[in-house]
Design a protein around this motif. Sequence first.
Motif, PDB file in Angstrom:
ATOM      1  N   LEU A 176      -6.213 -19.902 -43.127  1.00  0.00           N
ATOM      2  CA  LEU A 176      -7.575 -20.372 -42.835  1.00  0.00           C
ATOM      3  C   LEU A 176      -8.295 -20.932 -44.069  1.00  0.00           C
ATOM      4  CD1 LEU A 176      -9.759 -20.587 -40.575  1.00  0.00           C
ATOM      5  CD2 LEU A 176     -10.636 -18.414 -41.415  1.00  0.00           C
ATOM      6  N   PHE A 204     -15.314 -15.421 -35.048  1.00  0.00           N
ATOM      7  CA  PHE A 204     -14.841 -14.259 -35.799  1.00  0.00           C
ATOM      8  C   PHE A 204     -14.410 -13.156 -34.819  1.00  0.00           C
ATOM      9  CE2 PHE A 204     -15.469 -10.308 -38.264  1.00  0.00           C
ATOM     10  CZ  PHE A 204     -14.684 -10.595 -39.370  1.00  0.00           C
ATOM     11  N   VAL A 252     -23.476 -12.039 -28.642  1.00  0.00           N
ATOM     12  CA  VAL A 252     -23.991 -13.367 -29.014  1.00  0.00           C
ATOM     13  C   VAL A 252     -24.343 -14.160 -27.761  1.00  0.00           C
ATOM     14  CG1 VAL A 252     -23.430 -15.560 -30.096  1.00  0.00           C
ATOM     15  CG2 VAL A 252     -22.754 -13.433 -31.196  1.00  0.00           C
ATOM     16  N   LEU A 283     -26.915 -17.751 -43.124  1.00  0.00           N
ATOM     17  CA  LEU A 283     -25.806 -16.882 -42.743  1.00  0.00           C
ATOM     18  C   LEU A 283     -24.833 -16.749 -43.904  1.00  0.00           C
ATOM     19  CD1 LEU A 283     -24.125 -15.248 -40.781  1.00  0.00           C
ATOM     20  CD2 LEU A 283     -23.253 -17.361 -39.828  1.00  0.00           C
ATOM     21  N   PHE A 336     -21.543 -15.266 -45.435  1.00  0.00           N
ATOM     22  CA  PHE A 336     -20.273 -14.673 -45.038  1.00  0.00           C
ATOM     23  C   PHE A 336     -19.575 -14.126 -46.280  1.00  0.00           C
ATOM     24  CE2 PHE A 336     -17.225 -14.540 -41.484  1.00  0.00           C
ATOM     25  CZ  PHE A 336     -18.120 -14.526 -40.437  1.00  0.00           C
ATOM     26  N   VAL A 365     -21.591  -9.013 -40.825  1.00  0.00           N
ATOM     27  CA  VAL A 365     -22.305  -9.992 -40.001  1.00  0.00           C
ATOM     28  C   VAL A 365     -22.322  -9.529 -38.548  1.00  0.00           C
ATOM     29  CG1 VAL A 365     -22.273 -12.349 -39.115  1.00  0.00           C
ATOM     30  CG2 VAL A 365     -21.805 -11.935 -41.528  1.00  0.00           C
ATOM     31  N   HIS A 377     -24.209 -24.418 -42.104  1.00  0.00           N
ATOM     32  CA  HIS A 377     -22.790 -24.105 -42.249  1.00  0.00           C
ATOM     33  C   HIS A 377     -22.350 -24.083 -43.708  1.00  0.00           C
ATOM     34  CE1 HIS A 377     -22.175 -24.212 -38.114  1.00  0.00           C
ATOM     35  NE2 HIS A 377     -21.889 -25.479 -37.946  1.00  0.00           N
ATOM     36  N   PHE A 431      -9.677 -24.791 -44.605  1.00  0.00           N
ATOM     37  CA  PHE A 431     -11.075 -25.083 -44.903  1.00  0.00           C
ATOM     38  C   PHE A 431     -11.205 -25.909 -46.181  1.00  0.00           C
ATOM     39  CE2 PHE A 431     -12.808 -21.951 -41.867  1.00  0.00           C
ATOM     40  CZ  PHE A 431     -13.725 -22.797 -41.319  1.00  0.00           C
ATOM     41  N   THR A 469     -18.637  -8.303 -29.620  1.00  0.00           N
ATOM     42  CA  THR A 469     -19.300  -9.272 -30.495  1.00  0.00           C
ATOM     43  C   THR A 469     -19.635 -10.553 -29.734  1.00  0.00           C
ATOM     44  OG1 THR A 469     -18.009  -8.411 -32.318  1.00  0.00           O
ATOM     45  CG2 THR A 469     -19.080 -10.523 -32.660  1.00  0.00           C
ATOM     46  N   ILE A 470     -18.635 -11.072 -29.042  1.00  0.00           N
ATOM     47  CA  ILE A 470     -18.849 -12.332 -28.325  1.00  0.00           C
ATOM     48  C   ILE A 470     -19.887 -12.156 -27.227  1.00  0.00           C
ATOM     49  CG2 ILE A 470     -17.737 -14.014 -26.804  1.00  0.00           C
ATOM     50  CD1 ILE A 470     -15.163 -13.524 -28.458  1.00  0.00           C
ATOM     51  N   ILE A 478     -19.860 -19.166 -35.699  1.00  0.00           N
ATOM     52  CA  ILE A 478     -19.026 -18.531 -36.714  1.00  0.00           C
ATOM     53  C   ILE A 478     -18.768 -17.080 -36.305  1.00  0.00           C
ATOM     54  CG2 ILE A 478     -18.890 -17.787 -39.128  1.00  0.00           C
ATOM     55  CD1 ILE A 478     -20.460 -20.126 -39.958  1.00  0.00           C
ATOM     56  N   VAL A 479     -19.790 -16.469 -35.741  1.00  0.00           N
ATOM     57  CA  VAL A 479     -19.666 -15.071 -35.363  1.00  0.00           C
ATOM     58  C   VAL A 479     -18.796 -14.919 -34.111  1.00  0.00           C
ATOM     59  CG1 VAL A 479     -20.940 -12.992 -34.798  1.00  0.00           C
ATOM     60  CG2 VAL A 479     -21.911 -14.640 -36.379  1.00  0.00           C
ATOM     61  N   THR A 480     -19.011 -15.780 -33.130  1.00  0.00           N
ATOM     62  CA  THR A 480     -18.188 -15.653 -31.919  1.00  0.00           C
ATOM     63  C   THR A 480     -16.723 -15.930 -32.241  1.00  0.00           C
ATOM     64  OG1 THR A 480     -18.873 -17.908 -31.367  1.00  0.00           O
ATOM     65  CG2 THR A 480     -19.893 -16.133 -30.149  1.00  0.00           C
ATOM     66  N   ALA A 528     -25.567 -23.125 -33.126  1.00  0.00           N
ATOM     67  CA  ALA A 528     -24.460 -23.640 -33.915  1.00  0.00           C
ATOM     68  C   ALA A 528     -23.860 -22.628 -34.891  1.00  0.00           C
ATOM     69  CB  ALA A 528     -24.878 -24.900 -34.651  1.00  0.00           C
ATOM     70  N   SER A 529     -24.714 -22.026 -35.727  1.00  0.00           N
ATOM     71  CA  SER A 529     -24.137 -21.178 -36.760  1.00  0.00           C
ATOM     72  C   SER A 529     -23.597 -19.877 -36.205  1.00  0.00           C
ATOM     73  CB  SER A 529     -25.170 -20.885 -37.850  1.00  0.00           C
ATOM     74  OG  SER A 529     -25.128 -21.924 -38.785  1.00  0.00           O
ATOM     75  N   LEU A 530     -24.132 -19.444 -35.073  1.00  0.00           N
ATOM     76  CA  LEU A 530     -23.631 -18.191 -34.517  1.00  0.00           C
ATOM     77  C   LEU A 530     -22.212 -18.353 -33.988  1.00  0.00           C
ATOM     78  CD1 LEU A 530     -26.698 -16.508 -32.837  1.00  0.00           C
ATOM     79  CD2 LEU A 530     -25.745 -16.235 -35.105  1.00  0.00           C
ATOM     80  N   LEU A 578     -16.365 -32.980 -44.781  1.00  0.00           N
ATOM     81  CA  LEU A 578     -16.482 -32.400 -43.443  1.00  0.00           C
ATOM     82  C   LEU A 578     -16.549 -33.499 -42.392  1.00  0.00           C
ATOM     83  CD1 LEU A 578     -18.877 -29.405 -44.005  1.00  0.00           C
ATOM     84  CD2 LEU A 578     -16.650 -29.324 -42.896  1.00  0.00           C
ATOM     85  N   ILE A 591     -31.005 -20.971 -36.872  1.00  0.00           N
ATOM     86  CA  ILE A 591     -30.536 -21.734 -38.018  1.00  0.00           C
ATOM     87  C   ILE A 591     -30.535 -23.186 -37.616  1.00  0.00           C
ATOM     88  CG2 ILE A 591     -28.662 -22.084 -39.621  1.00  0.00           C
ATOM     89  CD1 ILE A 591     -27.871 -19.179 -38.875  1.00  0.00           C
ATOM     90  N   PHE A 649     -14.871 -29.314 -35.767  1.00  0.00           N
ATOM     91  CA  PHE A 649     -16.148 -29.290 -36.482  1.00  0.00           C
ATOM     92  C   PHE A 649     -16.939 -30.567 -36.231  1.00  0.00           C
ATOM     93  CE2 PHE A 649     -18.954 -30.302 -39.935  1.00  0.00           C
ATOM     94  CZ  PHE A 649     -19.716 -29.166 -39.983  1.00  0.00           C
ATOM     95  N   ASP A 658     -19.593 -29.111 -33.989  1.00  0.00           N
ATOM     96  CA  ASP A 658     -20.350 -28.379 -35.011  1.00  0.00           C
ATOM     97  C   ASP A 658     -19.967 -26.916 -35.047  1.00  0.00           C
ATOM     98  OD1 ASP A 658     -21.713 -30.348 -36.209  1.00  0.00           O
ATOM     99  OD2 ASP A 658     -23.566 -30.095 -35.086  1.00  0.00           O
ATOM    100  N   VAL A 659     -18.740 -26.620 -34.650  1.00  0.00           N
ATOM    101  CA  VAL A 659     -18.291 -25.232 -34.632  1.00  0.00           C
ATOM    102  C   VAL A 659     -17.409 -24.997 -35.850  1.00  0.00           C
ATOM    103  CG1 VAL A 659     -16.778 -23.597 -33.462  1.00  0.00           C
ATOM    104  CG2 VAL A 659     -18.415 -24.940 -32.151  1.00  0.00           C
ATOM    105  N   ILE A 660     -17.775 -23.996 -36.656  1.00  0.00           N
ATOM    106  CA  ILE A 660     -16.897 -23.558 -37.732  1.00  0.00           C
ATOM    107  C   ILE A 660     -15.967 -22.542 -37.102  1.00  0.00           C
ATOM    108  CG2 ILE A 660     -16.786 -22.288 -39.901  1.00  0.00           C
ATOM    109  CD1 ILE A 660     -18.100 -24.658 -40.651  1.00  0.00           C
TER     110      ILE A 660
END
Lengths: 340, 252, 286
Positions: free
Chosen positions: C220, C99, A301, A60, A62, A254, A114, C224, A297-298, C95-97, C91-93, C232, A336, C30, C34-36
């Motif tokens: 943000l 966002f 997913v 992924l 970004f 994305v 990540h 990070f 978006t949410i 990031i999208v939610t 997990a990685s998705l 982390l 992933i 995190f 495991d959520v970014i």
Amino acid sequence: MTVSHARVLGLTVLVLALIAVPYALPALGANFWVNIIAEILIWSLLAASVNLLLGYLGLLSFGQSLYFGFGMYGVALSINAWDVGFWSALAIGMAAASVMALIAGVLAVRLTWHYFAIITVVFSLIFYFAAMSMKWLTGGDDGVSFTPPPVMNLGGYKLLLTDPTAQYYVILGIVAGCFALMALIVNSPLGLSFKAIRENDRRAALIGINVYRTRLIAFVLAGALAGVSGALFAFFGRYASASYMFYHVSGEAVVWAIVGGASSLLGPLFGAGALIIFRELVSNAWEHYLIAVGVITILVVMFAPRGIAGSWNDLLHKAFMRRSQGADPNKPAAVIEEPR
Amino acid sequence: MTASGTALSLSGLTKRFGGLVAVDDVTIDLESRKLNAIIGPNGAGKTTLFNLITGEIAADSGRVTFQGRDIVNRKPHEIVRSGISRTLQIKSVFGGLTVGDNVRAAVLAHERIMTPFRPVSSYRAVAARSNDLIEEVGLSDHRGALASSLSYGDVALLEMALALAAQPKLLLLDEPVCGMGPQETERTVAMITGISRHTDVILIEHDMEVVFDIADFIMVMAQGGILATGTAAEIASDAKVQEAYLGSPEDD
Amino acid sequence: MNELVLALAVNGLVWGLIVALIALGLSIIFGLLDVINVAHGDFFMLGTVGGLVVATSTGSFWIALAIVPLIGLILGAVIERLVIRPTLRQASLTIVTTFGLSMIIQEVVRATYGAQPRRMAAPIDGTIPLFGINYEIYRIAAAAFAALFLIAFFLFLNRTKLGTWIRAVRHDPETATSLGIPVTLVTAFTFALGTAMALLGGVIAAPITTVDFRSGVDILPVCFMAVIIGGLGNLQGTVAAAIMLAVLEGVVTSFVDPTTARIASLVIMSVALLVRPHGLFAGATR
Ligand SMILES: Nc1ncnc2c1ncn2[C@@H]1O[C@H](COP(=O)(O)OP(=O)(O)O)[C@@H](O)[C@H]1O
Ligand SMILES: [Mg+2]
């Protein structure tokens, strides 16, 4: 009719519809939409670059806005500085993005999961801040504008981007070419090694794939795609701006890729199309339409992780009662895995 | 001992995880043309030894000599290309790809074919070899099935096909029949003995019956080190081995 | 040494303590989920807006300081239930939610509070002389609050039953489950707590920053950086890195322009990620 017939039919309809756009839409009194469709085509390449990494390698990124920005500035600066032609400028934009992707990729593809997402966004932020402050070169937020050279100069006849129909077809041709190349690549031995790495990078190494190099190749290809997207967007807007290098642009790409359906080739086109059309329809009536984009978006997913293209495929399989072994509607398009 | 008679030679191979010495100064020459087996209680360091040989984890010290060259700490894909393939204890294949694509990917990787602009389907020789391999492990009926839809035993067979695709000179098998039913076990054991006629094999196996049945040479590991080596008969009567196994009875 | 540099260092320390509080929220989310959380900066922004709105409507900053973090706790719990929990498998998705969540929060604030950046009066007036400049007393107080809450957080984590549960789940969710710890509840609470910490940081920072619906986007990356350079999931590391980075940025800013300082931090962050990608958290309790 089988699923693959239906696919070919769908693709034919799509291509014919896209070819008809500059004539059909004005006939319907919607001139304005020709440019919107052109914009969708351009952005779909940026989304496709996300998809190449996410859908086919499980990475992924970004930070694709960085390569988009290099594509934009490659075009704008080379035209302003050296007065190069259309195709040279396009090539320079693409090359600039690819070189940047190679440099960033050498470092970034050491990481996965990540960490890959974070390092790509960090790289893009570094260059975003740098571009913002190097106003003498980039013009910062305001950007630099330029006059696009003719696309072709055939004995006195010039093909100019100022003609909206000509511009549309130039964009359509280049975007279609990129998607055709992608289709070739994902079905090639290289593409199969991408997918093998996506599915199981440890096993991929154990069958003799150089995982690092293969990931790097994909990263550079994705950078080149983003670069073409940025170059076209520069031609389309007649300018380049550092603001397009911000991570929100990457994030949007994305979102388009995922809403459209990662790991499906045309998914990014549908995702970008659906959300940009939505924006155009709703933003005039409702200033805060981004709330709806966030919600969509949410929800995608959560409930349709395979996106528009994945749902369409599932629908086809249902309709023709030929369930392919591949379609597990609950499996997210992009898997992933946590590193072991 | 001549190099041609040695399948693999380890010397002083050591790996620590924090305070734990998982592989402790292992030195041994494993002969070619014999079916070598490694046994030992859980946690003895057998899998870690394989990971060191295949370059998946870095050794702290020691050498791994394969065909006259030291390959320790080389990259896994380089080691595969030099002729060592393996299967994993926890079976792992490319779940989202079909059985056919799994094997094709392995054959293409072995042939070093990475072209970007020609469809996989246009490689006739690759398709033929893939089909042969699929047939060899007996998965012909599942060619079009997604690997993730296979039974555990079939995944193990597919993994074997992936390992064989690289035309290895040395094949490392980590508990290949673990989780298989009696019939599958029998078929797989027959396949392994068949392979061992033309390829060097090192086998980690928990099933004593299988090991004593087919192994020419057995190495027993305990706590990272070598406890005993010898033929099945020698190992069966070895007091130290009996103690190690009786002291920590097997849990499977 | 130049006095101005010292003053800038102190100012950096003030910011560092506030950022540490916010970044700590990001870090526990995190470490446990495991959520970014890309929306974390917007939680901070909600804190500044909430602080301003509550303080002006009630007439007291202190009421805002008390209730806005509580609102954050509830908000975090609701978001965890509605958005985070259903997508945790991927997990990685997340990031999208998150966002998407970030877009929603920013746009809702723009729609209700407005797009105009505002400033807020400091709840404690006056300045004191410090290294040759007149330094706002509230800034000192803000640093003290942040430090106090940081200490409270670690006490909570190490001394209370709930804190022990959080540590247990961080360490090993499966064992925690088998020990009868309500893992789902602990996870939800952790997200809520992380959210509340971002809002708390926002309220504290409101009088010394611009209250703007976009401010989350700026904070943000800073958070990070702290989380990643600190390692982390390594909580003490996060705090140390946040303070170090802010002081450094404060000092460096007196020699070079802020953008260069920002770029320098980002480069440091990349190096940290690349040199010890997994080692960064491998050393921590995880
Ligand atoms: N990556 C690792 N990190 C830490 N410890 C490990 C790792 N891999 C194996 N170990 C430890 O090393 C020891 C040997 O493990 P392993 O080689 O898997 O044993 P075997 O295959 O003989 O059952 C075990 O105690 C195991 O917990
Ligand atoms: Mg083992």
